[in-house]
Motif scaffolding. Structure first.
Motif, PDB file in Angstrom:
ATOM      1  N   ARG A 187       0.830  -1.214   0.000  1.00 53.85           N
ATOM      2  CA  ARG A 187       0.000   0.000   0.000  1.00 53.85           C
ATOM      3  C   ARG A 187       0.861   1.259   0.000  1.00 53.85           C
ATOM      4  O   ARG A 187       0.563   2.240  -0.687  1.00 53.85           O
ATOM      5  CB  ARG A 187      -0.942  -0.006   1.208  1.00 53.85           C
ATOM      6  CG  ARG A 187      -2.052  -1.043   1.141  1.00 53.85           C
ATOM      7  CD  ARG A 187      -3.170  -0.612   0.194  1.00 53.85           C
ATOM      8  NE  ARG A 187      -3.779   0.639   0.632  1.00 53.85           N
ATOM      9  CZ  ARG A 187      -4.744   0.734   1.546  1.00 53.85           C
ATOM     10  NH1 ARG A 187      -5.193  -0.363   2.151  1.00 53.85           N
ATOM     11  NH2 ARG A 187      -5.264   1.904   1.879  1.00 53.85           N
ATOM     12  N   GLU A 190       2.417   1.636  -3.471  1.00 51.71           N
ATOM     13  CA  GLU A 190       1.398   2.051  -4.440  1.00 51.71           C
ATOM     14  C   GLU A 190       1.115   3.544  -4.309  1.00 51.71           C
ATOM     15  O   GLU A 190       0.990   4.254  -5.318  1.00 51.71           O
ATOM     16  CB  GLU A 190       0.108   1.247  -4.232  1.00 51.71           C
ATOM     17  CG  GLU A 190       0.186  -0.187  -4.701  1.00 51.71           C
ATOM     18  CD  GLU A 190      -1.055  -0.987  -4.386  1.00 51.71           C
ATOM     19  OE1 GLU A 190      -1.186  -2.109  -4.909  1.00 51.71           O
ATOM     20  OE2 GLU A 190      -1.912  -0.501  -3.600  1.00 51.71           O
ATOM     21  N   ALA A 191       1.014   4.023  -3.070  1.00 55.47           N
ATOM     22  CA  ALA A 191       0.780   5.445  -2.846  1.00 55.47           C
ATOM     23  C   ALA A 191       1.955   6.265  -3.359  1.00 55.47           C
ATOM     24  O   ALA A 191       1.775   7.323  -3.982  1.00 55.47           O
ATOM     25  CB  ALA A 191       0.548   5.716  -1.364  1.00 55.47           C
ATOM     26  N   ASP A 194       1.852   6.502  -7.070  1.00 59.66           N
ATOM     27  CA  ASP A 194       0.799   7.443  -7.461  1.00 59.66           C
ATOM     28  C   ASP A 194       1.301   8.880  -7.326  1.00 59.66           C
ATOM     29  O   ASP A 194       1.109   9.727  -8.204  1.00 59.66           O
ATOM     30  CB  ASP A 194      -0.432   7.224  -6.592  1.00 59.66           C
ATOM     31  CG  ASP A 194      -1.632   8.031  -7.049  1.00 59.66           C
ATOM     32  OD1 ASP A 194      -1.625   8.524  -8.188  1.00 59.66           O
ATOM     33  OD2 ASP A 194      -2.577   8.182  -6.262  1.00 59.66           O
ATOM     34  N   ILE A 195       1.978   9.157  -6.201  1.00 54.21           N
ATOM     35  CA  ILE A 195       2.553  10.493  -5.978  1.00 54.21           C
ATOM     36  C   ILE A 195       3.575  10.820  -7.058  1.00 54.21           C
ATOM     37  O   ILE A 195       3.595  11.918  -7.622  1.00 54.21           O
ATOM     38  CB  ILE A 195       3.204  10.562  -4.581  1.00 54.21           C
ATOM     39  CG1 ILE A 195       2.132  10.499  -3.491  1.00 54.21           C
ATOM     40  CG2 ILE A 195       4.056  11.823  -4.431  1.00 54.21           C
ATOM     41  CD1 ILE A 195       2.679  10.265  -2.096  1.00 54.21           C
ATOM     42  N   ALA A 197       3.770   9.822 -10.014  1.00 55.07           N
ATOM     43  CA  ALA A 197       3.184   9.977 -11.350  1.00 55.07           C
ATOM     44  C   ALA A 197       2.536  11.345 -11.551  1.00 55.07           C
ATOM     45  O   ALA A 197       2.197  11.703 -12.684  1.00 55.07           O
ATOM     46  CB  ALA A 197       2.151   8.872 -11.584  1.00 55.07           C
ATOM     47  N   LYS A 198       2.368  12.120 -10.481  1.00 56.17           N
ATOM     48  CA  LYS A 198       1.761  13.438 -10.601  1.00 56.17           C
ATOM     49  C   LYS A 198       2.747  14.421 -11.246  1.00 56.17           C
ATOM     50  O   LYS A 198       3.968  14.255 -11.134  1.00 56.17           O
ATOM     51  CB  LYS A 198       1.346  13.972  -9.225  1.00 56.17           C
ATOM     52  CG  LYS A 198       0.382  13.089  -8.458  1.00 56.17           C
ATOM     53  CD  LYS A 198      -0.919  12.904  -9.193  1.00 56.17           C
ATOM     54  CE  LYS A 198      -1.885  12.039  -8.367  1.00 56.17           C
ATOM     55  NZ  LYS A 198      -3.039  11.588  -9.174  1.00 56.17           N
TER      56      LYS A 198
END
Length: 250
Positions: A187, A190-191, A194-195, A197-198
């Motif tokens: 988890r 994954e977070a 995601d961060i 990819a911003k």
């Protein structure tokens, strides 16, 4: 660098793992130096967009190695490595995610006040026994604790040395999510992905706006550090350390 800190990389995400399981990840000066260097260097690396701080199963960290505390309390020098790490964390220009399982004592708790997202398992307990050891809060926690949790919750944690369960920490706004032991690192990673990819410039601006001016935080860390070092040499702290060491021997 330290053999007890493992630096890894998954694409744009750097992992910083405390890895001294036989001592419940008690932090040595070399470990602090290694983590400070990792944060500082990754801030300057355009290919790294997020950092994840990890421990080992059952132990995020039991806090500062007491041998270092005892050495300073008896008149020894040192401690700049801790200060360098705290400053690197407090002034980090890129997001930091943390994942805690089990023991999270002292800096093992206050580190998360600086993280952008923290995941913890149900068996994690956040405990800051500073005052019980004759010391004072550190890592800017005397400023961030009341801001994040409210003064009374912060007093219970930082003044009374009350341990917080992961759910209590989540309810207090100190951590983001409580997840199972088997999914903790997944988890968190994954977070972090995601961060990462911003759009980095937009995210950096948004993060700076949320954090605000960190001048007061940096000054509080300095103030706490001076008081902490003074308290390490106090009669209260020496007595508390000796009582703790005697309990361990018993």
């Amino acid at each position: 660098m330290s053999e007890h800190v493992i630096i890894g990389r998954e694409g744009p995400v750097m992992t910083i793992r405390m890895n001294r399981p036989d001592k419940k990840n008690a932090l040595t000066r070399a470990m602090y130096a290694a983590m400070a260097a990792a944060l500082t260097e990754s801030d300057d690396d355009p290919d790294i967009r997020c950092r994840v701080i990890l421990g080992v199963p059952g132990a995020f960290t039991s806090g500062n190695d007491l041998a270092d505390f005892l050495a300073i309390s008896m008149g020894g020098e040192g401690g700049m490595e801790v200060y360098d790490f705290l400053m690197a964390l407090a002034t980090a220009r890129k997001p930091v995610v943390s994942a805690a399982d089990g023991i999270a004592v002292g800096i093992g708790t206050t580190i998360h006040f600086h993280c952008d997202l923290t995941f913890a398992t149900p068996r994690t307990v956040f405990h800051t026994p500073f005052v019980s050891l004759g010391l004072v809060p550190e890592a800017g926690s005397s400023l961030l604790g009341p801001e994040i949790m409210g003064r009374q919750r912060a007093f219970a944690m930082l003044g009374m040395s009350r341990g917080f369960t992961a759910q209590e920490a989540k309810d207090a706004g100190m951590i983001w999510a409580v997840v199972g032991e088997d999914e903790l690192e997944t988890r968190a990673m994954e977070a972090a992905a995601d961060i990462a990819a911003k759009p980095p410039e937009a995210l950096g601006i948004a993060r700076d706006l949320m954090l605000g001016d960190r001048t007061a935080l940096v000054e509080r860390i300095r103030e706490e550090g001076k008081l902490f070092r003074a308290r390490l040499k106090s009669d209260e702290a020496k007595a508390a350390f000796m009582a703790f060491m005697n309990r361990k021997k018993g």
